[in-house]
Write a protein that holds these residues in place. Sequence first.
Motif, PDB file in Angstrom:
ATOM      1  N   ARG A  43      48.900  22.354  39.197  1.00 48.10           N
ATOM      2  CA  ARG A  43      47.548  22.052  38.733  1.00 48.10           C
ATOM      3  C   ARG A  43      46.673  21.908  39.969  1.00 48.10           C
ATOM      4  NH1 ARG A  43      46.823  18.002  34.040  1.00 48.10           N
ATOM      5  NH2 ARG A  43      45.689  19.790  33.161  1.00 48.10           N
ATOM      6  N   THR A  48      36.350  34.686  39.975  1.00 43.40           N
ATOM      7  CA  THR A  48      37.398  33.709  39.654  1.00 43.40           C
ATOM      8  C   THR A  48      38.710  34.331  39.204  1.00 43.40           C
ATOM      9  OG1 THR A  48      36.866  33.484  37.274  1.00 43.40           O
ATOM     10  CG2 THR A  48      35.578  32.159  38.829  1.00 43.40           C
ATOM     11  N   HIS A  49      38.764  35.653  38.956  1.00 42.69           N
ATOM     12  CA  HIS A  49      39.939  36.164  38.252  1.00 42.69           C
ATOM     13  C   HIS A  49      40.776  37.206  38.987  1.00 42.69           C
ATOM     14  CE1 HIS A  49      41.913  35.455  34.462  1.00 42.69           C
ATOM     15  NE2 HIS A  49      42.194  36.728  34.342  1.00 42.69           N
ATOM     16  N   HIS A 109      46.603  32.738  35.799  1.00 41.70           N
ATOM     17  CA  HIS A 109      45.916  31.627  35.148  1.00 41.70           C
ATOM     18  C   HIS A 109      45.054  32.201  34.040  1.00 41.70           C
ATOM     19  CE1 HIS A 109      42.141  32.736  37.217  1.00 41.70           C
ATOM     20  NE2 HIS A 109      42.877  32.864  38.303  1.00 41.70           N
ATOM     21  N   ARG A 148      41.516  32.154  31.707  1.00 43.27           N
ATOM     22  CA  ARG A 148      40.113  32.109  32.121  1.00 43.27           C
ATOM     23  C   ARG A 148      39.765  30.692  32.562  1.00 43.27           C
ATOM     24  NH1 ARG A 148      34.746  34.100  28.686  1.00 43.27           N
ATOM     25  NH2 ARG A 148      33.214  33.361  30.214  1.00 43.27           N
ATOM     26  N   LEU A 149      39.212  30.564  33.761  1.00 39.15           N
ATOM     27  CA  LEU A 149      38.875  29.256  34.291  1.00 39.15           C
ATOM     28  C   LEU A 149      37.592  28.730  33.651  1.00 39.15           C
ATOM     29  CD1 LEU A 149      39.635  29.788  38.088  1.00 39.15           C
ATOM     30  CD2 LEU A 149      41.125  28.820  36.323  1.00 39.15           C
ATOM     31  N   VAL A 183      35.112  27.057  34.932  1.00 39.54           N
ATOM     32  CA  VAL A 183      34.281  26.608  36.045  1.00 39.54           C
ATOM     33  C   VAL A 183      32.839  26.391  35.589  1.00 39.54           C
ATOM     34  CG1 VAL A 183      35.697  27.659  37.851  1.00 39.54           C
ATOM     35  CG2 VAL A 183      33.918  29.015  36.726  1.00 39.54           C
ATOM     36  N   GLN A 209      35.602  23.140  39.080  1.00 38.67           N
ATOM     37  CA  GLN A 209      36.322  22.745  37.875  1.00 38.67           C
ATOM     38  C   GLN A 209      37.190  21.546  38.239  1.00 38.67           C
ATOM     39  OE1 GLN A 209      38.476  25.889  35.914  1.00 38.67           O
ATOM     40  NE2 GLN A 209      39.386  24.512  34.397  1.00 38.67           N
ATOM     41  N   ASN A 268      42.680  22.589  36.765  1.00 35.26           N
ATOM     42  CA  ASN A 268      43.110  23.775  36.031  1.00 35.26           C
ATOM     43  C   ASN A 268      44.586  24.015  36.291  1.00 35.26           C
ATOM     44  OD1 ASN A 268      43.231  25.214  38.564  1.00 35.26           O
ATOM     45  ND2 ASN A 268      41.016  25.493  38.418  1.00 35.26           N
ATOM     46  N   ASP A 269      45.144  24.993  35.619  1.00 28.93           N
ATOM     47  CA  ASP A 269      46.580  25.281  35.703  1.00 28.93           C
ATOM     48  C   ASP A 269      46.815  26.673  36.267  1.00 28.93           C
ATOM     49  OD1 ASP A 269      47.988  22.950  34.227  1.00 28.93           O
ATOM     50  OD2 ASP A 269      46.337  23.489  32.884  1.00 28.93           O
ATOM     51  N   PHE A 270      47.729  26.761  37.237  1.00 32.24           N
ATOM     52  CA  PHE A 270      48.078  28.024  37.878  1.00 32.24           C
ATOM     53  C   PHE A 270      49.596  28.203  37.849  1.00 32.24           C
ATOM     54  CE2 PHE A 270      43.885  28.493  39.323  1.00 32.24           C
ATOM     55  CZ  PHE A 270      43.728  29.631  40.119  1.00 32.24           C
TER      56      PHE A 270
END
Length: 284
Positions: free
Chosen positions: A46, A209-210, A231, A233-234, A236, A269, A272-274
Amino acid sequence: MHDVERGPAPAERSAVPLARDPGQTLRFADHWVPPTPVSGINVQCRLRHFAIVSYAVDPEPLRGLIPPRFRLDTVRIDGRDQALVSAVPFLNVDFGLAAYPSPTLEMAQVDYRAYVIDQHSGERAVWFLGTTLDSWTLPLPRYLWQQPWHPARTRFDCELEPGGQFYRHYRMHSASAWGSAELSLRQPVQQAPTYPGFADEETALFCLTHPLVGFYHRLRDRRLGAYRVWHDRLAVQPAELLSARFALFDRLGLVNYARQQFPHSVLVQPINDFTVYLPPTRLE
Protein backbone atom coordinates in the motif's frame (compact mmCIF):
# COMPACT_ATOMS: atom_id res chain seq x y z
CA MET A 1 20.86 -15.26 -12.95
CA HIS A 2 17.57 -13.51 -13.61
CA ASP A 3 15.22 -14.18 -16.47
CA VAL A 4 15.88 -12.20 -19.65
CA GLU A 5 12.82 -10.38 -20.87
CA ARG A 6 11.95 -11.14 -24.49
CA GLY A 7 8.93 -8.88 -24.67
CA PRO A 8 5.27 -9.41 -23.85
CA ALA A 9 3.34 -12.22 -25.44
CA PRO A 10 1.06 -11.27 -28.34
CA ALA A 11 -2.05 -11.43 -26.14
CA GLU A 12 -0.43 -8.99 -23.71
CA ARG A 13 0.54 -6.61 -26.49
CA SER A 14 -3.04 -6.37 -27.70
CA ALA A 15 -4.14 -5.25 -24.23
CA VAL A 16 -1.77 -2.31 -23.85
CA PRO A 17 -2.44 1.15 -25.27
CA LEU A 18 -0.22 2.23 -28.12
CA ALA A 19 1.43 5.60 -28.57
CA ARG A 20 -1.04 8.46 -28.28
CA ASP A 21 -1.81 10.63 -31.28
CA PRO A 22 -2.20 14.38 -30.66
CA GLY A 23 -5.75 15.10 -29.61
CA GLN A 24 -6.53 11.43 -28.95
CA THR A 25 -8.74 10.61 -26.01
CA LEU A 26 -7.96 7.59 -23.83
CA ARG A 27 -10.39 5.80 -21.54
CA PHE A 28 -9.47 3.53 -18.65
CA ALA A 29 -12.28 1.14 -19.58
CA ASP A 30 -10.84 0.63 -23.07
CA HIS A 31 -7.36 -0.29 -21.83
CA TRP A 32 -7.99 -2.16 -18.60
CA VAL A 33 -5.45 -4.95 -18.12
CA PRO A 34 -6.26 -7.75 -15.64
CA PRO A 35 -3.67 -8.50 -12.98
CA THR A 36 -1.24 -11.34 -13.58
CA PRO A 37 -1.61 -14.04 -10.87
CA VAL A 38 0.94 -13.56 -8.11
CA SER A 39 3.61 -16.09 -7.24
CA GLY A 40 7.15 -16.35 -5.90
CA ILE A 41 8.41 -13.06 -4.51
CA ASN A 42 5.75 -10.85 -6.10
CA VAL A 43 4.85 -8.15 -3.59
CA GLN A 44 1.60 -6.57 -2.47
CA CYS A 45 1.88 -3.15 -0.85
CA ARG A 46 0.00 0.00 0.00
CA LEU A 47 1.35 3.42 -0.92
CA ARG A 48 0.47 6.13 1.60
CA HIS A 49 0.77 9.88 0.92
CA PHE A 50 1.15 9.04 -2.77
CA ALA A 51 1.82 12.11 -4.95
CA ILE A 52 2.72 12.69 -8.60
CA VAL A 53 4.32 16.09 -9.29
CA SER A 54 4.79 16.43 -13.05
CA TYR A 55 6.67 18.98 -15.15
CA ALA A 56 6.58 19.74 -18.87
CA VAL A 57 10.20 20.00 -20.05
CA ASP A 58 12.25 20.60 -23.17
CA PRO A 59 12.65 17.15 -24.79
CA GLU A 60 16.24 17.67 -25.98
CA PRO A 61 18.13 17.36 -22.64
CA LEU A 62 15.97 14.36 -21.76
CA ARG A 63 16.59 12.49 -25.03
CA GLY A 64 20.24 12.10 -24.11
CA LEU A 65 19.21 10.17 -21.00
CA ILE A 66 16.85 7.74 -22.74
CA PRO A 67 18.05 4.72 -24.81
CA PRO A 68 17.12 4.59 -28.53
CA ARG A 69 14.61 1.81 -27.84
CA PHE A 70 12.29 4.43 -26.32
CA ARG A 71 10.80 7.65 -27.53
CA LEU A 72 9.44 10.38 -25.33
CA ASP A 73 5.68 10.55 -24.90
CA THR A 74 5.30 14.25 -25.63
CA VAL A 75 2.45 16.73 -25.39
CA ARG A 76 2.00 19.94 -27.38
CA ILE A 77 1.78 23.05 -25.22
CA ASP A 78 1.70 26.58 -26.65
CA GLY A 79 2.79 25.26 -30.04
CA ARG A 80 5.83 23.34 -28.72
CA ASP A 81 6.41 19.66 -28.11
CA GLN A 82 7.13 19.05 -24.44
CA ALA A 83 8.19 15.91 -22.60
CA LEU A 84 6.89 15.06 -19.14
CA VAL A 85 8.85 14.07 -16.04
CA SER A 86 7.51 13.43 -12.57
CA ALA A 87 8.62 13.03 -8.98
CA VAL A 88 6.56 10.45 -7.09
CA PRO A 89 6.98 10.39 -3.29
CA PHE A 90 5.14 7.89 -1.09
CA LEU A 91 5.39 5.89 2.11
CA ASN A 92 5.40 2.21 1.25
CA VAL A 93 3.42 0.35 3.94
CA ASP A 94 2.26 -3.25 4.38
CA PHE A 95 5.01 -4.30 1.95
CA GLY A 96 5.04 -8.10 1.90
CA LEU A 97 4.76 -11.19 -0.25
CA ALA A 98 1.53 -11.28 -2.24
CA ALA A 99 1.20 -15.06 -2.54
CA TYR A 100 2.18 -16.14 0.98
CA PRO A 101 1.88 -14.84 4.55
CA SER A 102 4.98 -12.85 5.43
CA PRO A 103 6.24 -10.05 7.66
CA THR A 104 5.57 -6.61 6.22
CA LEU A 105 7.86 -3.60 5.86
CA GLU A 106 7.45 0.17 5.81
CA MET A 107 9.76 2.41 3.80
CA ALA A 108 9.74 5.91 2.31
CA GLN A 109 10.49 6.22 -1.39
CA VAL A 110 10.75 8.91 -4.09
CA ASP A 111 10.72 7.85 -7.75
CA TYR A 112 11.98 10.13 -10.53
CA ARG A 113 10.74 9.18 -13.97
CA ALA A 114 10.04 10.26 -17.54
CA TYR A 115 7.10 9.17 -19.68
CA VAL A 116 8.11 7.13 -22.73
CA ILE A 117 6.88 4.77 -25.44
CA ASP A 118 8.57 1.39 -25.82
CA GLN A 119 9.12 1.23 -29.58
CA HIS A 120 9.45 -2.58 -29.46
CA SER A 121 5.89 -3.06 -28.25
CA GLY A 122 4.21 0.35 -28.54
CA GLU A 123 3.47 0.20 -24.83
CA ARG A 124 3.34 3.33 -22.72
CA ALA A 125 5.89 3.14 -19.92
CA VAL A 126 8.07 5.17 -17.60
CA TRP A 127 11.84 5.50 -17.71
CA PHE A 128 13.30 5.62 -14.20
CA LEU A 129 15.91 8.32 -13.79
CA GLY A 130 16.41 6.93 -10.30
CA THR A 131 14.83 6.33 -6.92
CA THR A 132 15.66 7.18 -3.33
CA LEU A 133 14.78 4.68 -0.62
CA ASP A 134 14.81 5.07 3.15
CA SER A 135 15.16 1.45 4.24
CA TRP A 136 17.67 -1.10 5.48
CA THR A 137 16.55 -3.25 2.53
CA LEU A 138 18.25 -0.91 0.00
CA PRO A 139 21.13 -3.37 -0.80
CA LEU A 140 18.65 -5.84 -2.29
CA PRO A 141 17.41 -3.67 -5.20
CA ARG A 142 20.69 -1.74 -5.52
CA TYR A 143 23.27 -4.53 -5.48
CA LEU A 144 21.41 -7.75 -6.25
CA TRP A 145 19.06 -6.41 -8.93
CA GLN A 146 21.24 -3.45 -9.99
CA GLN A 147 18.36 -0.97 -9.85
CA PRO A 148 19.30 2.74 -9.74
CA TRP A 149 18.15 3.18 -6.16
CA HIS A 150 19.97 5.43 -3.73
CA PRO A 151 19.97 5.97 0.06
CA ALA A 152 17.95 8.75 1.64
CA ARG A 153 16.44 9.84 4.93
CA THR A 154 12.84 10.74 4.12
CA ARG A 155 10.11 12.06 6.38
CA PHE A 156 6.44 12.84 5.76
CA ASP A 157 4.47 15.38 7.80
CA CYS A 158 0.92 15.02 6.53
CA GLU A 159 -2.52 15.61 8.01
CA LEU A 160 -5.87 14.80 6.44
CA GLU A 161 -9.07 16.72 7.03
CA PRO A 162 -11.64 14.94 9.23
CA GLY A 163 -13.37 13.38 6.23
CA GLY A 164 -10.09 11.80 5.12
CA GLN A 165 -10.51 12.92 1.52
CA PHE A 166 -8.25 16.00 1.39
CA TYR A 167 -4.96 16.98 3.00
CA ARG A 168 -4.97 19.78 5.52
CA HIS A 169 -1.24 19.85 4.90
CA TYR A 170 1.25 17.64 3.05
CA ARG A 171 4.97 18.05 3.62
CA MET A 172 7.80 15.74 2.60
CA HIS A 173 11.54 16.14 3.18
CA SER A 174 14.16 13.77 1.79
CA ALA A 175 17.89 14.14 2.53
CA SER A 176 20.09 12.34 -0.01
CA ALA A 177 23.52 12.97 -1.49
CA TRP A 178 22.18 11.67 -4.80
CA GLY A 179 18.89 13.57 -4.90
CA SER A 180 17.46 15.53 -1.99
CA ALA A 181 13.85 16.71 -2.18
CA GLU A 182 11.35 18.94 -0.43
CA LEU A 183 7.66 19.19 -1.20
CA SER A 184 4.73 21.09 0.30
CA LEU A 185 1.15 20.79 -0.96
CA ARG A 186 -2.35 21.77 0.08
CA GLN A 187 -5.91 20.85 -0.75
CA PRO A 188 -8.58 21.23 -1.84
CA VAL A 189 -7.72 23.31 -4.88
CA GLN A 190 -9.88 26.36 -5.52
CA GLN A 191 -10.05 26.04 -9.31
CA ALA A 192 -10.83 23.14 -11.60
CA PRO A 193 -7.58 21.40 -12.61
CA THR A 194 -6.18 21.78 -16.11
CA TYR A 195 -3.88 19.38 -17.92
CA PRO A 196 -2.12 21.26 -20.76
CA GLY A 197 -1.43 19.17 -23.85
CA PHE A 198 -4.09 16.53 -23.16
CA ALA A 199 -7.45 16.23 -24.87
CA ASP A 200 -9.33 15.94 -21.56
CA GLU A 201 -8.94 15.08 -17.90
CA GLU A 202 -9.36 11.30 -18.23
CA THR A 203 -6.73 11.12 -20.96
CA ALA A 204 -4.33 13.07 -18.75
CA LEU A 205 -5.00 10.87 -15.73
CA PHE A 206 -4.56 7.72 -17.79
CA CYS A 207 -1.21 8.87 -19.17
CA LEU A 208 0.12 10.27 -15.89
CA THR A 209 -1.02 7.57 -13.47
CA HIS A 210 -1.37 4.31 -15.39
CA PRO A 211 1.91 3.15 -16.97
CA LEU A 212 2.35 -0.39 -15.64
CA VAL A 213 5.95 -1.03 -16.69
CA GLY A 214 9.15 0.83 -15.83
CA PHE A 215 12.56 0.61 -17.50
CA TYR A 216 15.99 1.68 -16.28
CA HIS A 217 19.73 1.28 -16.80
CA ARG A 218 21.19 -1.33 -14.47
CA LEU A 219 23.87 0.19 -12.27
CA ARG A 220 26.79 -2.14 -12.99
CA ASP A 221 26.47 -3.47 -16.54
CA ARG A 222 24.28 -0.61 -17.90
CA ARG A 223 21.97 -3.10 -19.59
CA LEU A 224 18.28 -2.40 -19.66
CA GLY A 225 16.22 -3.59 -16.73
CA ALA A 226 12.45 -3.61 -16.32
CA TYR A 227 9.78 -4.44 -13.80
CA ARG A 228 6.02 -4.43 -13.88
CA VAL A 229 3.35 -3.35 -11.45
CA TRP A 230 -0.40 -3.63 -11.38
CA HIS A 231 -2.99 -1.38 -9.82
CA ASP A 232 -6.57 -0.48 -10.52
CA ARG A 233 -7.53 3.02 -11.59
CA LEU A 234 -6.10 5.37 -8.99
CA ALA A 235 -8.43 7.74 -7.12
CA VAL A 236 -6.04 10.69 -7.29
CA GLN A 237 -7.19 14.26 -6.67
CA PRO A 238 -5.54 17.54 -7.70
CA ALA A 239 -3.45 19.46 -5.18
CA GLU A 240 -1.88 22.91 -5.11
CA LEU A 241 1.89 23.18 -4.97
CA LEU A 242 3.14 25.48 -2.23
CA SER A 243 6.84 24.76 -2.77
CA ALA A 244 9.06 22.13 -4.34
CA ARG A 245 12.78 21.48 -4.52
CA PHE A 246 13.95 18.39 -6.42
CA ALA A 247 17.73 18.40 -6.67
CA LEU A 248 17.86 15.73 -9.39
CA PHE A 249 15.74 17.67 -11.87
CA ASP A 250 17.89 20.76 -11.35
CA ARG A 251 21.18 18.82 -11.62
CA LEU A 252 20.14 17.12 -14.87
CA GLY A 253 19.17 20.46 -16.41
CA LEU A 254 15.53 19.40 -16.80
CA VAL A 255 13.73 21.79 -14.43
CA ASN A 256 15.60 24.41 -12.42
CA TYR A 257 14.51 25.31 -8.91
CA ALA A 258 12.64 28.43 -10.03
CA ARG A 259 10.61 26.53 -12.63
CA GLN A 260 9.88 23.75 -10.18
CA GLN A 261 7.37 26.07 -8.53
CA PHE A 262 5.19 25.86 -11.66
CA PRO A 263 4.33 22.19 -12.29
CA HIS A 264 2.30 20.83 -15.16
CA SER A 265 0.08 19.03 -12.64
CA VAL A 266 -0.01 17.77 -9.06
CA LEU A 267 -2.00 14.70 -8.01
CA VAL A 268 -2.33 13.05 -4.61
CA GLN A 269 -4.06 10.08 -3.03
CA PRO A 270 -3.95 9.28 0.70
CA ILE A 271 -3.48 5.53 0.11
CA ASN A 272 -3.72 2.99 -2.69
CA ASP A 273 -2.86 -0.63 -3.46
CA PHE A 274 -0.10 -1.88 -5.76
CA THR A 275 1.18 -5.28 -6.85
CA VAL A 276 4.87 -5.36 -7.81
CA TYR A 277 6.10 -8.28 -9.92
CA LEU A 278 9.56 -9.18 -8.68
CA PRO A 279 12.33 -9.90 -9.40
CA PRO A 280 13.00 -7.38 -12.17
CA THR A 281 14.05 -8.65 -15.57
CA ARG A 282 17.23 -7.97 -17.52
CA LEU A 283 16.64 -7.24 -21.19
CA GLU A 284 18.80 -8.60 -23.99
